[in-house]
Design a protein around this motif. Structure first.
Motif, mmCIF file in Angstrom:
data_model
loop_
_atom_site.group_PDB
_atom_site.id
_atom_site.type_symbol
_atom_site.label_atom_id
_atom_site.label_comp_id
_atom_site.label_asym_id
_atom_site.label_seq_id
_atom_site.Cartn_x
_atom_site.Cartn_y
_atom_site.Cartn_z
ATOM 1 N N ALA A 154 0.723 -1.574 0.219
ATOM 2 C CA ALA A 154 0.114 0.123 0.153
ATOM 3 C C ALA A 154 0.630 1.231 -0.179
ATOM 4 C CB ALA A 154 -0.988 0.051 0.866
ATOM 5 N N GLY A 155 1.665 1.135 0.650
ATOM 6 C CA GLY A 155 2.726 2.440 0.873
ATOM 7 C C GLY A 155 3.380 2.571 -0.699
ATOM 8 N N VAL A 156 3.760 1.170 -1.003
ATOM 9 C CA VAL A 156 4.367 1.624 -2.469
ATOM 10 C C VAL A 156 3.167 2.531 -3.557
ATOM 11 C CG1 VAL A 156 5.275 0.644 -4.548
ATOM 12 C CG2 VAL A 156 5.982 -0.185 -2.439
ATOM 13 N N VAL A 157 1.985 1.603 -3.486
ATOM 14 C CA VAL A 157 1.272 2.810 -4.413
ATOM 15 C C VAL A 157 1.006 4.018 -4.358
ATOM 16 C CG1 VAL A 157 -1.435 2.127 -4.574
ATOM 17 C CG2 VAL A 157 0.165 0.358 -4.460
ATOM 18 N N ALA A 158 1.378 4.375 -2.580
ATOM 19 C CA ALA A 158 0.736 5.718 -2.262
ATOM 20 C C ALA A 158 2.076 6.262 -3.189
ATOM 21 C CB ALA A 158 0.719 6.608 -1.532
ATOM 22 N N ILE A 159 3.241 5.820 -2.587
ATOM 23 C CA ILE A 159 4.315 6.940 -2.943
ATOM 24 C C ILE A 159 4.736 6.915 -4.618
ATOM 25 C CG2 ILE A 159 6.238 5.211 -2.779
ATOM 26 C CD1 ILE A 159 7.895 6.290 -0.891
ATOM 27 N N MET A 160 4.262 5.992 -5.263
ATOM 28 C CA MET A 160 5.042 6.313 -6.613
ATOM 29 C C MET A 160 3.915 7.437 -7.263
ATOM 30 S SD MET A 160 6.496 4.048 -7.840
ATOM 31 C CE MET A 160 6.806 3.067 -9.571
ATOM 32 N N TRP A 175 10.835 14.232 0.191
ATOM 33 C CA TRP A 175 10.446 15.265 -0.292
ATOM 34 C C TRP A 175 8.918 14.990 -0.270
ATOM 35 C CZ3 TRP A 175 8.359 17.886 -4.183
ATOM 36 C CH2 TRP A 175 7.222 19.539 -4.252
ATOM 37 N N ALA A 176 8.900 14.276 -1.845
ATOM 38 C CA ALA A 176 7.187 14.079 -2.359
ATOM 39 C C ALA A 176 6.862 12.624 -2.040
ATOM 40 C CB ALA A 176 8.264 13.756 -3.795
ATOM 41 N N THR A 177 7.540 12.613 -0.689
ATOM 42 C CA THR A 177 6.867 11.450 0.035
ATOM 43 C C THR A 177 6.081 11.675 1.500
ATOM 44 O OG1 THR A 177 9.143 9.572 0.102
ATOM 45 C CG2 THR A 177 7.329 9.036 1.234
ATOM 46 N N PRO A 178 4.809 11.458 0.922
ATOM 47 C CA PRO A 178 3.631 11.088 2.128
ATOM 48 C C PRO A 178 4.277 10.995 2.700
ATOM 49 C CG PRO A 178 2.972 10.243 -0.472
ATOM 50 C CD PRO A 178 4.464 9.752 -0.459
ATOM 51 N N SER A 179 3.527 12.072 3.928
ATOM 52 C CA SER A 179 4.138 12.015 5.804
ATOM 53 C C SER A 179 3.587 10.398 6.287
ATOM 54 C CB SER A 179 3.890 12.351 6.244
ATOM 55 O OG SER A 179 2.455 13.007 6.471
ATOM 56 N N ILE A 180 2.425 9.864 5.593
ATOM 57 C CA ILE A 180 1.858 8.821 6.176
ATOM 58 C C ILE A 180 2.776 7.659 5.408
ATOM 59 C CG2 ILE A 180 0.134 7.273 5.754
ATOM 60 C CD1 ILE A 180 -0.397 9.482 7.805
ATOM 61 N N VAL A 181 3.212 7.602 4.289
ATOM 62 C CA VAL A 181 4.009 6.772 4.088
ATOM 63 C C VAL A 181 5.718 6.699 4.918
ATOM 64 C CG1 VAL A 181 5.102 5.859 2.178
ATOM 65 C CG2 VAL A 181 3.391 6.154 1.545
ATOM 66 N N ASN A 182 6.102 7.761 5.251
ATOM 67 C CA ASN A 182 7.110 7.943 5.728
ATOM 68 C C ASN A 182 7.084 7.743 7.544
ATOM 69 O OD1 ASN A 182 9.489 9.193 6.389
ATOM 70 N ND2 ASN A 182 8.647 11.005 7.036
ATOM 71 N N GLY A 183 5.892 7.859 7.449
ATOM 72 C CA GLY A 183 5.692 7.056 9.325
ATOM 73 C C GLY A 183 5.362 5.461 9.295
ATOM 74 N N LEU A 184 4.987 5.254 8.306
ATOM 75 C CA LEU A 184 5.007 3.669 8.339
ATOM 76 C C LEU A 184 6.455 3.172 7.612
ATOM 77 C CD1 LEU A 184 4.986 1.433 4.722
ATOM 78 C CD2 LEU A 184 2.317 2.748 5.398
ATOM 79 N N MET A 185 7.071 3.348 6.601
ATOM 80 C CA MET A 185 8.221 2.880 6.360
ATOM 81 C C MET A 185 9.294 3.162 7.285
ATOM 82 S SD MET A 185 10.981 4.647 3.431
ATOM 83 C CE MET A 185 10.952 6.333 4.211
ATOM 84 N N TRP A 186 9.134 4.475 8.760
ATOM 85 C CA TRP A 186 10.364 3.882 9.719
ATOM 86 C C TRP A 186 9.976 3.245 10.338
ATOM 87 C CZ3 TRP A 186 14.811 5.663 9.261
ATOM 88 C CH2 TRP A 186 15.312 5.866 8.105
ATOM 89 N N LYS A 187 8.216 3.033 10.777
ATOM 90 C CA LYS A 187 7.593 1.963 11.963
ATOM 91 C C LYS A 187 8.262 0.958 12.031
ATOM 92 C CE LYS A 187 4.188 1.238 14.348
ATOM 93 N NZ LYS A 187 2.261 1.224 14.305
ATOM 94 N N TRP A 188 8.035 0.786 10.307
ATOM 95 C CA TRP A 188 8.725 -1.181 9.681
ATOM 96 C C TRP A 188 10.237 -1.776 9.515
ATOM 97 C CZ3 TRP A 188 8.433 -6.071 9.178
ATOM 98 C CH2 TRP A 188 8.862 -5.978 8.062
#
Lengths: 330, 304
Positions: A300-306, B122-135
């Protein structure tokens, strides 16, 4: 760029000399010896820090849950599988029914939680909201920026301050009153329109700031000439400022789209139905639900980040130019 | 009748003023509806003791909500967490960004590629940033544990986000990852505008690398740093997304910041008055800090 051409040179300037001069013109802050090695090491470190985490999200998204929880981690995916993306994009084929309920198992990652079916609609919502915010944002901002940058009316500084100072208020402070405005006055709570309107409040002040900085660098003679020739302000804006300001306009479009795509707090409070929820909301639901497998969260993260990352890299020049329009002048 | 009114208006205001009003009206109407009205409403709300668990009695308490907050130990915890988070994030962002800007200011092959990659965080959504580092920080399967163990830096897997003494710094680290690129780009652009002659003259005068850095580069970067400090402080002091996705204010109160307290008071306790009062304190702090930085570092920054 043309310094070498201006200076008479005793020898013919070959490309090699030109390249050497180009290098010499830049100021080397690092001593020459070991410079290359040092720069190489720093490049590797830089990429490791900047891209490494994103690589790990990608790598995690194409592994099965079983591979993902191995110790030590599989830095390079062992068996590349797209099952996590299948779960998102073809949820209907993978839905858990009474017949196949025991086929999937959370521990192995074959199980796709029902929340996955929300991802595709929310992806559409994010695109829809982002596109409209980008368009409306530039339409609103460009007229305001033109008026403040070029028309001499009383209170233009104050108008600019008023627009800029609205960004001091934390978004979370706006949530409750905005909720009431959307519900009671406009009657559009839980709609994509509510989000679009709200996001304009976030993007417009910054866009006006960027555009004013850009417009102020356009020579005043240009629009004065157009005005003398009988153009109205709107015509000057359309025929002179819009073409010249294109880089800033593109930067503003990108900026507004990305802001809208990434926004979380306001969407969290303003939308509670799947017709209006954007991607970050659905994804945060994944993260909070501890039964969702890590591999699916990462997919899901990949979908949102692309989309935002691709747009940012494609339009890098414009974005950097736009973001830094006011930086040099200070 | 409308035509006579229009004619009167035309006489009173010249073409420029009328155009300005028309061109500015859309923005001002939108901003009035979605920020200016809510701000005043929010302030108005902060003067009442509103509790949605008791919807029909909402007495006017003046600044009672504010005074009550100052007596609340949790508020001071939130202030200290927010301060630590903001100071750490802004400082680390500025230092790292300066390093990256100096690095990318060098001429070498691949520089443009690296500069483009800078836009990825910079373009990474903060939610993805959060789940990424949490992981990445995950105590049992996380790659941070995996990497540090393989490098031999730690003997056994550690708890990262769950350790209250580390939580706020680890969240700040995630924030720095996302915020550093913009700061670096701003500093890099400022750096490129420094006249070459200054360095040449300094070299002739025998200044070494460090002298050139401290006497030319750093002072010239002042406007860039002003933007970085104002912008990063504004972002950090009210940051919400990472706290929501990574720790929800926990463990205990280890990441209980003001923005998280606003969320708790407003949406969990349903005390709208207290939530609005907190939001106002936060807005005021943001405003004062931005003003301070602009005054300290800005040249003509005051009129921006």
């Amino acid at each position: 760029m043309t310094t070498t051409a201006e200076r008479p040179s005793p020898v013919a300037v070959t490309p090699a000399i030109e390249a050497h001069r180009a290098r010499a013109r830049r100021r080397p802050l690092l001593p020459a010896i070991g410079r290359r090695a040092l720069l190489f090491c720093m490049s590797v470190l830089f990429l490791f820090y900047v891209i490494g985490p994103v690589y790990w999200v990608f790598a995690s998204s194409v592994q099965s849950e079983a591979d993902l929880v191995s110790v030590p981690p599989n830095w390079i995916p062992k068996d590349v599988t797209l099952q996590n993306f299948e779960g998102i994009f073809f949820y209907d084929d993978r839905a858990v029914t009474y017949e196949n309920r025991r086929v999937g198992d959370p521990a192995t990652g074959a199980f796709i939680p029902s929340a996955a079916q929300n991802l595709l609609p929310s992806l559409y919502n994010s695109l829809y909201v982002g596109t409209w915010v980008a368009i409306l944002n530039i339409v609103l901002s460009i007229t305001a920026a033109y008026a403040i940058a070029r028309i001499h009316f009383r209170g233009r500084r104050q108008t600019l301050y008023l627009i800029l100072v609205t960004r001091v208020i934390p978004d979370i402070a706006l949530v409750v009153p905005l909720f009431l405005v959307m519900r009671n006055f406009l009657g559009i709570i839980n709609t994509k329109e509510a989000l679009i309107t709200t996001y304009l409040a976030v993007t417009v002040p910054f866009t006006v700031f960027i555009l004013i900085n850009y417009f102020e660098s356009i020579p005043a003679d240009l629009d004065r000439a157009a005005r003398v020739d009988g153009c109205s302000h709107l015509q000057v804006l359309y025929h002179v400022f819009l073409p010249i300001g294109m880089p800033a306009v593109v930067a503003s479009l990108m900026f507004a789209f990305l802001t809208s795509w990434n926004e979380f707090v306001l969407a969290l409070m303003m939308t509670s139905t799947i017709d209006s929820q954007t991607l970050p909301i659905v994804i945060s639901g994944f993260v909070f639900d501890f039964t969702t497998s890590f591999s699916l969260i990462n997919a899901a993260g990949v979908v949102a980040i692309m989309p935002p990352v691709l747009l940012a890299i494609l339009f890098e020049r414009y974005i950097v130019g736009g973001l830094t329009a006011g930086a040099v002048k200070g | 009748m409308t035509s006579s009114v229009l004619a009167a208006l035309q006489k009173r205001f010249n073409y420029d003023s009328r155009s300005a009003v028309i061109l500015l009206a859309p923005v001002l109407i939108v901003l009035a509806a979605v920020t200016i009205y809510p701000i005043f409403y929010s302030f108005y709300t902060s003067l009442f003791d509103i509790n949605l668990t008791r919807p029909h009695r909402r007495p006017f308490v003046g600044f009672g909500n504010y005074l009550q907050l100052f007596d609340d130990a949790r508020f001071w915890v939130a202030v200290s967490r927010t301060t630590v988070y903001t100071v750490v994030t802004v400082t680390a962002t500025a230092v790292l960004a300066l390093g990256v800007a100096l690095f990318l200011n060098e001429a070498f092959r691949g520089r443009r590629f690296l500069a483009a990659m800078l836009l990825v965080p910079w373009a990474t959504p903060s939610i993805v940033n959060g789940l990424m580092w949490k992981w990445i920080y995950d105590p049992t399967y996380g790659s941070l544990n995996g990497l540090l163990t393989q490098l031999g830096l730690i003997d056994s897997y550690q708890i990262w986000l769950g350790d209250p003494s580390k939580t706020i710094y680890l969240i700040a680290q995630a924030a720095v990852w996302k915020q550093m690129p913009l700061a670096a780009i701003l500093l890099l652009v400022t750096m490129k505008s420094i006249p070459e002659d200054l360095y040449r003259a300094a070299k002739v005068d025998g200044a070494n690398v460090f002298q050139r850095f401290f006497h030319i580069t750093l002072p010239a970067l002042k406007p860039g740093f002003m933007l970085v400090f104002v912008y990063e402080t504004m972002i950090s002091i009210r940051h919400f997304d990472l706290f929501a996705i990574m720790t929800q204010g926990g463990p205990g109160d280890a990441s209980f910041t003001i923005s998280w307290q606003i969320y708790i008071e407003t949406f969990r306790s349903l005390k709208f008055g207290t939530g609005s009062a907190l939001a106002f304190i936060l807005a005021l702090a943001t405003f004062l800090l931005s003003y301070l930085f602009i005054r300290m570092l800005g040249q003509r920054g005051a009129d921006r």
